[in-house]
Design a protein around this motif. Structure first.
Motif, PDB file in Angstrom:
ATOM      1  N   GLY A 140       1.091  15.196   8.773  1.00 36.84           N
ATOM      2  CA  GLY A 140      -0.121  14.394   8.616  1.00 36.84           C
ATOM      3  C   GLY A 140       0.124  12.921   8.341  1.00 36.84           C
ATOM      4  N   LEU A 141       1.316  12.542   7.888  1.00 36.26           N
ATOM      5  CA  LEU A 141       1.579  11.138   7.573  1.00 36.26           C
ATOM      6  C   LEU A 141       2.532  10.501   8.578  1.00 36.26           C
ATOM      7  CD1 LEU A 141       1.774  11.361   3.671  1.00 36.26           C
ATOM      8  CD2 LEU A 141      -0.220  11.073   5.153  1.00 36.26           C
ATOM      9  N   GLN A 142       2.703  11.155   9.724  1.00 34.74           N
ATOM     10  CA  GLN A 142       3.599  10.631  10.766  1.00 34.74           C
ATOM     11  C   GLN A 142       3.115   9.261  11.239  1.00 34.74           C
ATOM     12  OE1 GLN A 142       4.188  13.410  13.939  1.00 34.74           O
ATOM     13  NE2 GLN A 142       5.767  12.186  14.947  1.00 34.74           N
ATOM     14  N   GLY A 143       4.067   8.387  11.506  1.00 35.08           N
ATOM     15  CA  GLY A 143       3.722   7.046  11.993  1.00 35.08           C
ATOM     16  C   GLY A 143       3.593   6.021  10.881  1.00 35.08           C
ATOM     17  N   LYS A 144       3.596   6.468   9.644  1.00 38.26           N
ATOM     18  CA  LYS A 144       3.516   5.539   8.514  1.00 38.26           C
ATOM     19  C   LYS A 144       4.924   5.280   7.970  1.00 38.26           C
ATOM     20  CE  LYS A 144      -0.893   7.627   7.193  1.00 38.26           C
ATOM     21  NZ  LYS A 144      -1.749   6.614   7.815  1.00 38.26           N
ATOM     22  N   ARG A 145       5.077   4.113   7.400  1.00 38.29           N
ATOM     23  CA  ARG A 145       6.350   3.763   6.763  1.00 38.29           C
ATOM     24  C   ARG A 145       6.235   3.931   5.263  1.00 38.29           C
ATOM     25  NH1 ARG A 145      10.102  -0.475   9.304  1.00 38.29           N
ATOM     26  NH2 ARG A 145      10.570   0.930  11.015  1.00 38.29           N
ATOM     27  N   ALA A 146       7.354   4.146   4.614  1.00 37.56           N
ATOM     28  CA  ALA A 146       7.365   4.279   3.162  1.00 37.56           C
ATOM     29  C   ALA A 146       8.566   3.535   2.598  1.00 37.56           C
ATOM     30  CB  ALA A 146       7.439   5.751   2.760  1.00 37.56           C
ATOM     31  N   LEU A 147       8.371   2.960   1.420  1.00 38.78           N
ATOM     32  CA  LEU A 147       9.440   2.213   0.757  1.00 38.78           C
ATOM     33  C   LEU A 147       9.304   2.398  -0.749  1.00 38.78           C
ATOM     34  CD1 LEU A 147      11.672   0.001   0.585  1.00 38.78           C
ATOM     35  CD2 LEU A 147       9.861  -1.717   0.805  1.00 38.78           C
ATOM     36  N   LEU A 148      10.417   2.673  -1.402  1.00 37.42           N
ATOM     37  CA  LEU A 148      10.439   2.745  -2.858  1.00 37.42           C
ATOM     38  C   LEU A 148      10.924   1.421  -3.422  1.00 37.42           C
ATOM     39  CD1 LEU A 148      12.138   6.236  -3.515  1.00 37.42           C
ATOM     40  CD2 LEU A 148       9.734   5.730  -3.024  1.00 37.42           C
ATOM     41  N   SER A 149      10.210   0.934  -4.446  1.00 33.56           N
ATOM     42  CA  SER A 149      10.660  -0.231  -5.224  1.00 33.56           C
ATOM     43  C   SER A 149      10.923   0.281  -6.630  1.00 33.56           C
ATOM     44  CB  SER A 149       9.566  -1.298  -5.245  1.00 33.56           C
ATOM     45  OG  SER A 149       9.873  -2.296  -6.213  1.00 33.56           O
ATOM     46  N   VAL A 150      12.201   0.309  -7.006  1.00 36.77           N
ATOM     47  CA  VAL A 150      12.587   1.002  -8.233  1.00 36.77           C
ATOM     48  C   VAL A 150      13.295   0.052  -9.199  1.00 36.77           C
ATOM     49  CG1 VAL A 150      13.789   3.014  -9.167  1.00 36.77           C
ATOM     50  CG2 VAL A 150      12.923   3.067  -6.835  1.00 36.77           C
TER      51      VAL A 150
END
Ligand SMILES: Cc1cc2nc3c(=O)[nH]c(=O)nc-3n(C[C@H](O)[C@H](O)[C@H](O)COP(=O)(O)O)c2cc1C
Length: 273
Positions: A140-150
């Motif tokens: 369902g979330l295909q095509g979206k990018r994700a990034l962690l800022s830690v």
């Protein structure tokens, strides 16, 4: 092209490093012409605990199955409004940034609770009610990018290739691979600031300059090369085929090409002096 970016963050203190980096990301993205949605979990008094209150119209009132009730509530539109609102924000986003201080080698409980409640069956897992057919690169979330800022209290050396804690990118595998990539997202290498417990103002400025460049490249950077379930590497959808990554075991085998971050190297390079 104008994009929408959702920043979900878990730090109530406005002066914290996490919040300073959220503000910088928001300003940078807006400066590029993008729309920014914020989910300030503490300010929203986000309900972190996934429990029976999340299923006001149970499919089975006798026994609580979280998976079955999650799918039922999602399909029937019977979810609590706070969950439905976050799902709308998530679905409208082209990219999602999760920003948090590292707490016990993971995200704070309030953010974990955001994932547990928002990533419903039928959306982030069990996509199209097809069990595990669409996962790891699809869903369902295909095509979206994700990034962690830690933000990381310990020094970068503790998270370097042979550091005592292990490389951060591997420690965060349950979030990057098991959650975000599982739900279909393209996950960028994690951005971390180390040694936050004793960081100087000068080092913060240097770290912010690095972060600004990462945010500017949000839609250009190359994602971590996690292997998709249905790309041919997992013949039965469960286990790597014998000819794929021969001799590799464990987490290493599920990344097709290991960038230096995987082994803890770029973190040291990006570490402010
Ligand atoms: C409950 C808790 C758990 C923590 N766990 C870790 C940890 O596992 N590893 C680490 O390096 N630092 C750990 N720290 C230190 C935080 O990472 C540090 O306080 C944070 O990076 C500071 O960023 P902030 O200003 O955004 O809060 C922990 C701090 C707290 C309060």
């Amino acid at each position: 092209m104008k994009k929408t970016v959702l920043i979900v963050f878990a730090q109530p203190e406005p002066a914290s490093l996490t919040r300073q980096f959220v503000d910088l990301a928001r300003d940078t993205l807006q400066g590029q012409g993008h729309e920014v949605l914020l989910s300030d979990l503490y300010a929203m008094q986000w309900k972190a605990v996934f429990d029976e209150q999340d299923f006001p119209h149970r499919a089975d009132p006798r026994r609580l199955s979280f998976v079955a009730e999650s799918g039922h509530a999602w399909r029937q539109g019977h979810q609590p409004p706070d969950i439905a609102l976050e799902q709308r924000k998530l679905l409208s986003a082209d990219a999602v940034i999760l920003a948090f201080p590292l707490w016990w080698f993971s995200m704070p409980a309030i953010l974990k609770g955001w994932v547990e409640r928002v990533f419903a069956y039928g959306l982030a897992y069990g996509y199209q009610d097809a069990g595990n057919r669409y996962r790891y690169g699809e869903g369902g979330l295909q095509g979206k990018r994700a990034l962690l800022s830690v933000m990381v209290g310990g020094p970068g050396t503790d998270y370097s290739a042979r550091g005592i804690n292990g490389p951060l990118e591997q420690l965060l595998f349950p979030i990057t691979h098991g959650t975000l990539f599982f739900a279909g997202m393209e996950v960028l290498p994690t951005h971390a600031v180390y040694g936050t417990g004793h960081i100087t103002a000068q080092a913060v400025d240097a770290a912010k300059a690095v972060w600004r460049r990462r945010v500017e490249r949000l839609f250009d950077d190359v994602p971590i090369a996690f292997r998709p379930q249905n790309g041919g590497d997992y013949v039965d959808g469960h286990v790597l085929a014998d000819h794929v990554a021969p001799g590799q075991r464990g987490l290493d085998a599920h990344v097709a090409q290991h960038g230096p971050a995987w082994h803890g190297e770029p973190m040291r390079r990006e570490l402010p002096a």
